[in-house]
Design a protein around this motif. Structure first.
Motif, PDB file in Angstrom:
ATOM      1  N   TRP A   1       0.826  -1.212   0.000  1.00 32.23           N
ATOM      2  CA  TRP A   1       0.000   0.000   0.000  1.00 32.23           C
ATOM      3  C   TRP A   1       0.859   1.260   0.000  1.00 32.23           C
ATOM      4  CZ3 TRP A   1      -4.948   1.597  -0.446  1.00 32.23           C
ATOM      5  CH2 TRP A   1      -5.927   0.615  -0.541  1.00 32.23           C
ATOM      6  N   SER A   2       1.964   1.216   0.716  1.00 31.10           N
ATOM      7  CA  SER A   2       2.832   2.404   0.759  1.00 31.10           C
ATOM      8  C   SER A   2       3.432   2.702  -0.612  1.00 31.10           C
ATOM      9  CB  SER A   2       3.950   2.187   1.789  1.00 31.10           C
ATOM     10  OG  SER A   2       4.702   1.026   1.462  1.00 31.10           O
ATOM     11  N   ASP A   3       3.701   1.640  -1.402  1.00 32.16           N
ATOM     12  CA  ASP A   3       4.227   1.844  -2.755  1.00 32.16           C
ATOM     13  C   ASP A   3       3.163   2.453  -3.670  1.00 32.16           C
ATOM     14  OD1 ASP A   3       6.717   0.632  -2.120  1.00 32.16           O
ATOM     15  OD2 ASP A   3       5.778  -1.338  -2.312  1.00 32.16           O
ATOM     16  N   ARG A   4       1.919   2.072  -3.462  1.00 21.43           N
ATOM     17  CA  ARG A   4       0.836   2.521  -4.349  1.00 21.43           C
ATOM     18  C   ARG A   4       0.176   3.822  -3.879  1.00 21.43           C
ATOM     19  NH1 ARG A   4      -0.984  -1.847  -7.586  1.00 21.43           N
ATOM     20  NH2 ARG A   4      -0.188  -3.871  -6.961  1.00 21.43           N
ATOM     21  N   MET A   5       0.464   4.258  -2.650  1.00 23.83           N
ATOM     22  CA  MET A   5      -0.237   5.405  -2.093  1.00 23.83           C
ATOM     23  C   MET A   5      -0.122   6.675  -2.945  1.00 23.83           C
ATOM     24  SD  MET A   5      -2.342   6.324   0.073  1.00 23.83           S
ATOM     25  CE  MET A   5      -2.368   4.883   1.118  1.00 23.83           C
ATOM     26  N   PRO A   6       1.056   7.020  -3.479  1.00 24.16           N
ATOM     27  CA  PRO A   6       1.123   8.208  -4.336  1.00 24.16           C
ATOM     28  C   PRO A   6       0.186   8.118  -5.542  1.00 24.16           C
ATOM     29  CG  PRO A   6       3.323   7.490  -3.725  1.00 24.16           C
ATOM     30  CD  PRO A   6       2.394   6.421  -3.267  1.00 24.16           C
ATOM     31  N   GLY A   7       0.106   6.918  -6.130  1.00 26.46           N
ATOM     32  CA  GLY A   7      -0.798   6.734  -7.268  1.00 26.46           C
ATOM     33  C   GLY A   7      -2.258   6.872  -6.879  1.00 26.46           C
ATOM     34  N   TYR A   8      -2.627   6.287  -5.728  1.00 23.09           N
ATOM     35  CA  TYR A   8      -4.010   6.397  -5.263  1.00 23.09           C
ATOM     36  C   TYR A   8      -4.375   7.839  -4.936  1.00 23.09           C
ATOM     37  CZ  TYR A   8      -4.236   1.286  -4.870  1.00 23.09           C
ATOM     38  OH  TYR A   8      -4.244  -0.060  -5.146  1.00 23.09           O
ATOM     39  N   ALA A   9      -3.455   8.550  -4.289  1.00 22.78           N
ATOM     40  CA  ALA A   9      -3.709   9.957  -3.934  1.00 22.78           C
ATOM     41  C   ALA A   9      -3.879  10.806  -5.192  1.00 22.78           C
ATOM     42  CB  ALA A   9      -2.553  10.484  -3.080  1.00 22.78           C
ATOM     43  N   ALA A  10      -3.016  10.562  -6.192  1.00 20.32           N
ATOM     44  CA  ALA A  10      -3.130  11.298  -7.452  1.00 20.32           C
ATOM     45  C   ALA A  10      -4.444  10.979  -8.149  1.00 20.32           C
ATOM     46  CB  ALA A  10      -1.947  10.952  -8.359  1.00 20.32           C
TER      47      ALA A  10
ATOM     48  N   ILE B   1      -0.341   1.390 -11.147  1.00 23.08           N
ATOM     49  CA  ILE B   1       0.480   0.201 -11.354  1.00 23.08           C
ATOM     50  C   ILE B   1      -0.284  -1.078 -10.992  1.00 23.08           C
ATOM     51  CG2 ILE B   1       2.832  -0.718 -11.155  1.00 23.08           C
ATOM     52  CD1 ILE B   1       3.504   1.877  -9.627  1.00 23.08           C
ATOM     53  N   PRO B   2      -1.392  -1.376 -11.680  1.00 20.10           N
ATOM     54  CA  PRO B   2      -2.072  -2.662 -11.443  1.00 20.10           C
ATOM     55  C   PRO B   2      -1.166  -3.813 -11.857  1.00 20.10           C
ATOM     56  CG  PRO B   2      -3.446  -1.146 -12.713  1.00 20.10           C
ATOM     57  CD  PRO B   2      -2.074  -0.586 -12.704  1.00 20.10           C
ATOM     58  N   LYS B   3      -1.314  -4.952 -11.179  1.00 18.88           N
ATOM     59  CA  LYS B   3      -0.394  -6.062 -11.402  1.00 18.88           C
ATOM     60  C   LYS B   3      -0.640  -6.758 -12.734  1.00 18.88           C
ATOM     61  CE  LYS B   3       1.466 -10.212  -9.214  1.00 18.88           C
ATOM     62  NZ  LYS B   3       1.464 -11.092  -8.041  1.00 18.88           N
ATOM     63  N   THR B   4      -1.907  -7.066 -13.042  1.00 18.93           N
ATOM     64  CA  THR B   4      -2.215  -7.845 -14.240  1.00 18.93           C
ATOM     65  C   THR B   4      -3.018  -7.022 -15.238  1.00 18.93           C
ATOM     66  OG1 THR B   4      -4.278  -8.696 -13.289  1.00 18.93           O
ATOM     67  CG2 THR B   4      -2.272  -9.967 -12.874  1.00 18.93           C
ATOM     68  N   GLU B   5      -3.099  -7.520 -16.466  1.00 18.87           N
ATOM     69  CA  GLU B   5      -3.855  -6.840 -17.512  1.00 18.87           C
ATOM     70  C   GLU B   5      -5.347  -6.783 -17.185  1.00 18.87           C
ATOM     71  OE1 GLU B   5      -3.009  -5.134 -20.052  1.00 18.87           O
ATOM     72  OE2 GLU B   5      -0.853  -5.524 -20.029  1.00 18.87           O
ATOM     73  N   LYS B   6      -5.853  -7.843 -16.568  1.00 17.36           N
ATOM     74  CA  LYS B   6      -7.276  -7.880 -16.215  1.00 17.36           C
ATOM     75  C   LYS B   6      -7.618  -6.791 -15.198  1.00 17.36           C
ATOM     76  CE  LYS B   6     -10.938 -10.926 -14.536  1.00 17.36           C
ATOM     77  NZ  LYS B   6     -11.280 -12.248 -13.977  1.00 17.36           N
TER      78      LYS B   6
END
Length: 837
Positions: free
Chosen positions: A355-364, A441-446
């Protein structure tokens, strides 16, 4: 093929050993030798089906069909151990082209690349090692040669406007493009077919309005010049008093859409949406059965559970994970490659983005989506300001014609301006939604596709419907009253609804935005932009070929050259999105525009062939993707269907005059008729109480005015509580809210009833699936029994040879005697060991 300009093509072939290994690995269902009879419907349903088939025979596409439609091959996931079960006549044609290309793509997605220490063809394309990777089309779709291929057949029987009246060859589409694209066109075809009955009912409702307009008493009262309803000025200082009869045309036009039949049509469309979704579930299940997709979900669960197969992470996810690992450790140049290689095997382990890695993306995402929604509201407010200021400016005009057509001019120009803004923002929001999904940065194409769909739909939904929501529920609600108007920018009054109500303006707004989007965005953009891109690619390729003419003068362009010029396939999201937005126009505000289904039907007849032509002639052949449903789009459709019930309830109750008319006829009318309704809805205002500086200058009105009228339920000037809301206002408001609750619960109940009455799985398909499972077990037992007998006969023969004392070299058949014997005396197959892939 190597070209002198640096462009090289690599064509990949898959031999039988690779195809059979990967087919087993991917659990691809293939037809076995066993065929069984499909149980047909009996009785009246069979007779009706036969009559329908005869009537629609001219509408059927001329494509090869299965010779015996009453028989079906029993299918089973491919297994090399049980290869004797399958009907393999020719190894070169056992797997069709779509399956072969899918297998090759899966191999390319899973193969590690030593050069870049990454995995999959997607990473190499992202790093510009390769420019593209695509399956080849079967050949040219038009030409003088008589060779017929599936692409040419699809073009002739499906992708031409001349065959718009024919049904789609769904099975051939699925065979050529794969299940996912096949399901899209099956859904689009069913949606278009369902628009036919709703269009017919919409036309009947519209004609009912046309027929009854002459007998509509409120319209006649408004148009009668003997009823001298002197109305208050529409603007301060420069606007004069006016007669209500001058708005006769607006009142008559409003009745075309604001009549009792509209309520029936709203209920009908809510049930129509439910029936459409139910019918789609049934068709989807039928296609899953005939396309051997039943049990697909269970197979994938098993594969995921045992770790045999996992959708590979996207290249962007791999890169982000690598950067994280490089930062978390003190990595030197010497062990950088070691870390990269170890990363390839970390996806099934503990290494993942937190979550800490993705937090900037979620906030944006949160901030930018909120900003984009506010931008849409700002655009709507800008158009409102334009209407207010333009109306005020035109009112200053000395030209009588200009002043008399202020409302028409302002409405028409504002709607066109709003359409342009919607089209521009739509294109921006599509790009923004994609960028926002990438920084998540979603993990998979789906996962990537689902998140992209939700963001794009949210932004485009708000963009398309914001102005329509404003006209339906907010315009004219915050105007105030004469002597106490609400102003914006300290000089401009808030805009009011037309004398006939806001429903007519809502109809105009909805129709122009809907038709404009369909004509400009869905058709012109969809035709023009791919053709322009194709032309630029072709010109660029021709310049390259001119430089190579000396070495390859007599060489014809190969299929990979022809396909490279075509536009890359970017997914089905844009195709679904435009249809989902259209579905919203057809259902959400259909109470104000009964002709919406008709215009949607006319658009879709063209849209089906336009999309078909694009897939066959303008795009590279997409990778075949296995799918058993349309995914998240079904949930979005279901939500729109439920939302449409609530919105139409409020449109009828709040925007239209249906409830005030009903209340007047049964509660206030002296004789139970609509006579006197217009007078009942107009309140009085003493013109001497107008604020200084707001009275009309140089009034040209024929008579001296003491009282003017305005549309509202308020106490008269002579009342002790002058200009306060009257008892009629509260009675009508209560009736409106009661109608919303009653309408919503009634329609929801009927929708649930329809949902319950129509089973999701057709009875015949349910029986066939059960029958298929039983037959499969019997077929296995029979084949294993025959195999066992064969083994025992070989062993018995071997024993006889030993007893006779003959000493000869063992035959290949005798090798079955090496099979270990179980305690009960049975034998296991010599090929029962699992093959490592």
């Amino acid at each position: 093929q190597n070209k002198s300009q640096g462009l090289s093509f690599v064509r990949i072939h898959a031999p039988w050993q690779v195809l059979s290994r990967e087919a087993e690995f991917l659990k691809i269902k293939m037809p076995t030798k066993k065929m069984y009879e499909i149980t047909e419907e009996k009785g009246i349903l069979k007779t009706l089906n036969e009559i329908w088939c005869k009537l629609t025979e001219p509408l059927q596409p001329q494509v090869p069909r299965q010779e015996n439609t009453k028989m079906k091959n029993l299918s089973y996931p491919f297994s090399r151990e049980k290869i004797y079960l399958y009907n393999i006549k020719d190894k070169d044609t056992f797997f069709d082209n779509a399956t072969r290309s899918r297998i090759v793509r899966e191999i390319l997605k899973r193969t590690s690349t030593k050069a870049r220490n990454s995995m999959g063809i997607g990473t190499l394309i992202a790093n510009n090692v390769y420019d593209a990777a695509y399956p080849l089309h079967d050949g040219e779709y038009e030409g003088q040669n008589g060779d017929m291929n599936e692409r040419k057949l699809l073009y002739q029987e499906w992708a031409r406007y001349g065959v718009f009246y024919k049904f789609q060859p769904i099975d051939l589409i699925r065979k050529y493009f794969g299940e996912k694209i096949g399901l899209y066109f099956a859904w689009l075809g069913l949606y278009t077919e369902f628009l036919i009955p709703s269009s017919v009912v919409g036309i009947i409702v519209f004609l009912y309005g046309c027929i009854t307009v002459e007998s509509d008493i409120p319209s006649k009262e408004m148009c009668d010049q003997r009823n001298a309803f002197t109305m208050c000025p529409l603007c301060d200082k420069f606007c004069d008093y006016w007669n209500l009869s001058s708005a006769c045309a607006t009142a008559r036009a409003s009745h075309l859409f604001d009549n009792p039949a509209t309520v029936f049509f709203s209920i009908f469309m809510a049930l129509w949406a439910t029936m459409f979704l139910e019918q789609w579930k049934r068709l989807q299940m039928r296609l899953s059965y005939f396309w051997d997709l039943t049990g697909l979900e269970e197979e994938e669960v098993i594969l995921f559970g045992f770790g045999f197969f996992q959708e590979h992470p996207r290249p962007e996810y791999e890169t982000k994970l690598l950067q994280k690992k490089l930062k978390s450790k003190n990595i030197t140049t010497e062990n950088l490659n070691e870390v990269r290689c170890s990363l390839l095997f970390s996806f099934n382990g503990k290494e993942k983005l937190t979550w800490s890695d993705r937090m900037p993306g979620y906030a944006a995402n949160f901030g930018l989506i909120l900003f984009m929604i506010m931008l849409t509201f700002s655009a709507v407010f800008g158009v409102i300001v334009y209407r207010i200021t333009t109306a005020a400016a035109l009112s200053f005009s000395t030209n009588e014609t200009t002043r008399s057509n202020v409302r028409v001019t302002v409405t028409a120009t504002a709607v066109i301006l709003n359409l342009v803004v919607v089209l521009i923002l739509d294109e921006i929001y599509g790009a923004v939604a994609k960028w926002l999904t990438e920084i998540e940065i979603p993990k998979t194409e789906k996962t990537f596709e689902e998140r992209l769909i939700l963001k794009a739909f949210l932004l485009k939904f708000v963009n398309s419907y914001a102005s329509i929501f404003y006209v339906a529920f907010f315009k004219g609600r915050f105007v105030g009253r004469p002597g106490h108007y609400v102003y914006v920018f300290e000089g401009y009054r808030m805009e009011e609804c037309a004398p006939g109500g806001c429903l007519m303006e809502l109809c105009i707004q909805l129709s122009i935005i809907m038709l404009g989007k369909q004509l400009i965005q869905n058709n012109l953009f969809e035709i023009g932009i791919p053709k322009l891109k194709k032309l630029l690619r072709k010109l660029k390729d021709e310049r390259t070929e001119l430089k190579e003419m000396d070495t390859n003068q007599s060489k014809d362009p190969q299929q990979w050259d022809l396909d490279y010029i075509l536009e890359p396939f970017t997914g089905l999201t844009p195709e679904y999105m435009e249809m989902i937005i259209q579905f919203g126009f057809v259902t959400l505000f259909v109470a104000s525009f009964p002709l919406a289904p008709l215009f949607a039907l006319l658009n879709n007849v063209i849209e089906v062939r336009l999309d078909a032509k694009k897939f066959v002639t303008e795009l590279r052949r997409p990778d075949t993707v296995r799918a058993k449903d349309i995914g998240i789009w079904y949930n979005i459709l279901s939500c729109i269907g439920k939302l449409s019930v609530i919105i139409n309830a409020f449109v009828i109750a709040v925007t239209s005059d249906f409830i005030p008319r009903l209340m007047y006829q049964y509660a206030y009318s002296q004789n139970g008729t609509m006579h006197g309704f217009i007078n009942h809805t107009l309140s009085y205002f003493n013109v001497s109480q107008l604020k200084a500086g707001t009275q009309p200058e140089n009034s040209l009105f024929a008579q001296e005015v003491s009282f003017c009228r305005f549309k509202d339920y308020r106490e008269p000037p002579w009342s002790p509580h002058q200009y306060e809301f009257s008892k009629q206002y509260w009675a009508v408001l209560s009736a409106r809210l009661a109608f919303v609750i009653l309408f919503q619960n009634l329609v929801m109940f009927l929708s649930v009833l329809v949902d319950w009455m129509i089973p999701d799985i057709p009875k015949d398909i349910s029986e066939q699936i059960k029958k298929e499972k039983t037959l499969l077990v019997d077929f296995f037992l029979k084949e294993e029994h025959e195999k066992l007998k064969l083994i025992e006969s070989f062993i018995a023969r071997d024993k006889r040879k030993r007893r006779s004392g003959t000493k000869r070299k063992r035959t290949r058949a005798a090798s079955f005697s090496q099979c270990p014997r179980s305690p009960k005396g049975s034998f296991t197959s010599f090929s029962s060991q699992h093959t490592v892939v």
